[in-house]
Design a protein around this motif. Sequence first.
Motif, PDB file in Angstrom:
ATOM      1  N   ASN A 168       0.883  -1.170   0.000  1.00 25.96           N
ATOM      2  CA  ASN A 168       0.000   0.000   0.000  1.00 25.96           C
ATOM      3  C   ASN A 168       0.916   1.213   0.000  1.00 25.96           C
ATOM      4  O   ASN A 168       2.004   1.171   0.551  1.00 25.96           O
ATOM      5  CB  ASN A 168      -0.854   0.034   1.259  1.00 25.96           C
ATOM      6  CG  ASN A 168      -1.768  -1.177   1.353  1.00 25.96           C
ATOM      7  OD1 ASN A 168      -1.952  -1.889   0.376  1.00 25.96           O
ATOM      8  ND2 ASN A 168      -2.306  -1.417   2.527  1.00 25.96           N
ATOM      9  N   PHE A 169       0.487   2.310  -0.622  1.00 31.50           N
ATOM     10  CA  PHE A 169       1.311   3.514  -0.551  1.00 31.50           C
ATOM     11  C   PHE A 169       0.442   4.736  -0.300  1.00 31.50           C
ATOM     12  O   PHE A 169      -0.724   4.763  -0.663  1.00 31.50           O
ATOM     13  CB  PHE A 169       2.188   3.679  -1.806  1.00 31.50           C
ATOM     14  CG  PHE A 169       1.439   3.755  -3.114  1.00 31.50           C
ATOM     15  CD1 PHE A 169       1.134   4.974  -3.695  1.00 31.50           C
ATOM     16  CD2 PHE A 169       1.074   2.582  -3.787  1.00 31.50           C
ATOM     17  CE1 PHE A 169       0.465   5.049  -4.913  1.00 31.50           C
ATOM     18  CE2 PHE A 169       0.409   2.643  -5.010  1.00 31.50           C
ATOM     19  CZ  PHE A 169       0.106   3.878  -5.572  1.00 31.50           C
ATOM     20  N   VAL A 170       1.030   5.699   0.381  1.00 32.40           N
ATOM     21  CA  VAL A 170       0.305   6.909   0.743  1.00 32.40           C
ATOM     22  C   VAL A 170       0.891   8.078  -0.029  1.00 32.40           C
ATOM     23  O   VAL A 170       2.097   8.313   0.000  1.00 32.40           O
ATOM     24  CB  VAL A 170       0.424   7.172   2.260  1.00 32.40           C
ATOM     25  CG1 VAL A 170      -0.227   8.498   2.625  1.00 32.40           C
ATOM     26  CG2 VAL A 170      -0.221   6.041   3.042  1.00 32.40           C
ATOM     27  N   THR A 194      -5.595   1.458  -6.833  1.00 28.98           N
ATOM     28  CA  THR A 194      -6.837   2.163  -6.534  1.00 28.98           C
ATOM     29  C   THR A 194      -6.615   3.089  -5.343  1.00 28.98           C
ATOM     30  O   THR A 194      -5.701   2.881  -4.544  1.00 28.98           O
ATOM     31  CB  THR A 194      -7.974   1.182  -6.165  1.00 28.98           C
ATOM     32  OG1 THR A 194      -7.557   0.435  -5.028  1.00 28.98           O
ATOM     33  CG2 THR A 194      -8.287   0.244  -7.304  1.00 28.98           C
ATOM     34  N   ILE A 195      -7.451   4.111  -5.261  1.00 33.10           N
ATOM     35  CA  ILE A 195      -7.414   5.009  -4.110  1.00 33.10           C
ATOM     36  C   ILE A 195      -8.407   4.458  -3.101  1.00 33.10           C
ATOM     37  O   ILE A 195      -9.569   4.217  -3.443  1.00 33.10           O
ATOM     38  CB  ILE A 195      -7.823   6.444  -4.503  1.00 33.10           C
ATOM     39  CG1 ILE A 195      -6.897   6.996  -5.592  1.00 33.10           C
ATOM     40  CG2 ILE A 195      -7.803   7.361  -3.278  1.00 33.10           C
ATOM     41  CD1 ILE A 195      -7.363   8.311  -6.186  1.00 33.10           C
ATOM     42  N   TYR A 210     -12.091  14.312   8.803  1.00 38.89           N
ATOM     43  CA  TYR A 210     -12.973  13.525   7.942  1.00 38.89           C
ATOM     44  C   TYR A 210     -12.149  12.718   6.939  1.00 38.89           C
ATOM     45  O   TYR A 210     -11.260  13.242   6.271  1.00 38.89           O
ATOM     46  CB  TYR A 210     -13.941  14.450   7.197  1.00 38.89           C
ATOM     47  CG  TYR A 210     -14.846  13.699   6.260  1.00 38.89           C
ATOM     48  CD1 TYR A 210     -15.915  12.958   6.759  1.00 38.89           C
ATOM     49  CD2 TYR A 210     -14.617  13.690   4.887  1.00 38.89           C
ATOM     50  CE1 TYR A 210     -16.743  12.246   5.911  1.00 38.89           C
ATOM     51  CE2 TYR A 210     -15.442  12.973   4.030  1.00 38.89           C
ATOM     52  CZ  TYR A 210     -16.505  12.263   4.545  1.00 38.89           C
ATOM     53  OH  TYR A 210     -17.312  11.549   3.705  1.00 38.89           O
ATOM     54  N   THR A 211     -12.442  11.429   6.853  1.00 41.13           N
ATOM     55  CA  THR A 211     -11.762  10.577   5.885  1.00 41.13           C
ATOM     56  C   THR A 211     -12.788  10.032   4.910  1.00 41.13           C
ATOM     57  O   THR A 211     -13.774   9.414   5.312  1.00 41.13           O
ATOM     58  CB  THR A 211     -11.052   9.408   6.594  1.00 41.13           C
ATOM     59  OG1 THR A 211     -10.090   9.965   7.501  1.00 41.13           O
ATOM     60  CG2 THR A 211     -10.323   8.534   5.593  1.00 41.13           C
ATOM     61  N   LEU A 223      -3.778  10.733   0.148  1.00 39.93           N
ATOM     62  CA  LEU A 223      -4.516   9.691  -0.579  1.00 39.93           C
ATOM     63  C   LEU A 223      -3.878   8.348  -0.279  1.00 39.93           C
ATOM     64  O   LEU A 223      -2.685   8.143  -0.515  1.00 39.93           O
ATOM     65  CB  LEU A 223      -4.500   9.967  -2.083  1.00 39.93           C
ATOM     66  CG  LEU A 223      -5.107  11.316  -2.484  1.00 39.93           C
ATOM     67  CD1 LEU A 223      -4.003  12.304  -2.805  1.00 39.93           C
ATOM     68  CD2 LEU A 223      -6.032  11.173  -3.673  1.00 39.93           C
ATOM     69  N   ASP A 224      -4.687   7.468   0.246  1.00 40.51           N
ATOM     70  CA  ASP A 224      -4.218   6.152   0.626  1.00 40.51           C
ATOM     71  C   ASP A 224      -4.494   5.199  -0.539  1.00 40.51           C
ATOM     72  O   ASP A 224      -5.649   4.969  -0.878  1.00 40.51           O
ATOM     73  CB  ASP A 224      -5.004   5.719   1.877  1.00 40.51           C
ATOM     74  CG  ASP A 224      -4.317   4.580   2.583  1.00 40.51           C
ATOM     75  OD1 ASP A 224      -3.520   3.893   1.932  1.00 40.51           O
ATOM     76  OD2 ASP A 224      -4.597   4.379   3.774  1.00 40.51           O
TER      77      ASP A 224
END
Length: 202
Positions: A88-90, A125-126, A144-145, A104-105
């Motif tokens: 996973n990348f941020v 994907t985001i 807020y997420t 954006l995760d």
Amino acid sequence: GDKAFAQFLTDEIKEEKKIQKHKSLPKVSGGWELEVHGTEAKLVRKIAGEKITVTFNINNSIPPSAEEDTQEEQKPDEQEPELTSTPNFVVEVIKDDTKQTLVLDCHYPEDEIGHEGEEDSDIFTIREVSFQPTGESDWKDTNYTLNTDSLDWALYDHLMDFLADRGVDNTFADELIELSTALEHQEYIKFLEDLKSFVKCQ
């Protein structure tokens, strides 16, 4: 027992070094600077009033192998299937004149890897999007997420375009896999070497 263990590790290290594709880490095109701290890697790029950072960790980045059923047919001299690291990348986008960072995760969907046939499909994907105060290392759970599962597809497409305009596109995602896989392998060999010295230490 420890002697045999150390001998096994010596052979294993030799084998792993033989199949190591990259002696040095592969570059990511597009002017990204790489910083590595142990298993965490950070790619940084500055463009017109913005700083974009992409952070990922190679721990637990190798998806569980789906090839377990085929083990029986494998001939002893055949290479094991190549392991690929898909972390996973941020992505953080920091604009010079605001106090906020857009975070954006992103992740690689497990079923997408290996379906390169579909040209228009994205390989990552985001998952989540949020704003975080710039420069704070601890993110607030009170911010807020936005979870993309129930997102309007037009908004999602715009977010993907927004990332692509900043150099985070399929090509980047492919190169990230290359980099992460090489980094993971390098760390694995280092771990085997550390384990060997640990076992031999009386």
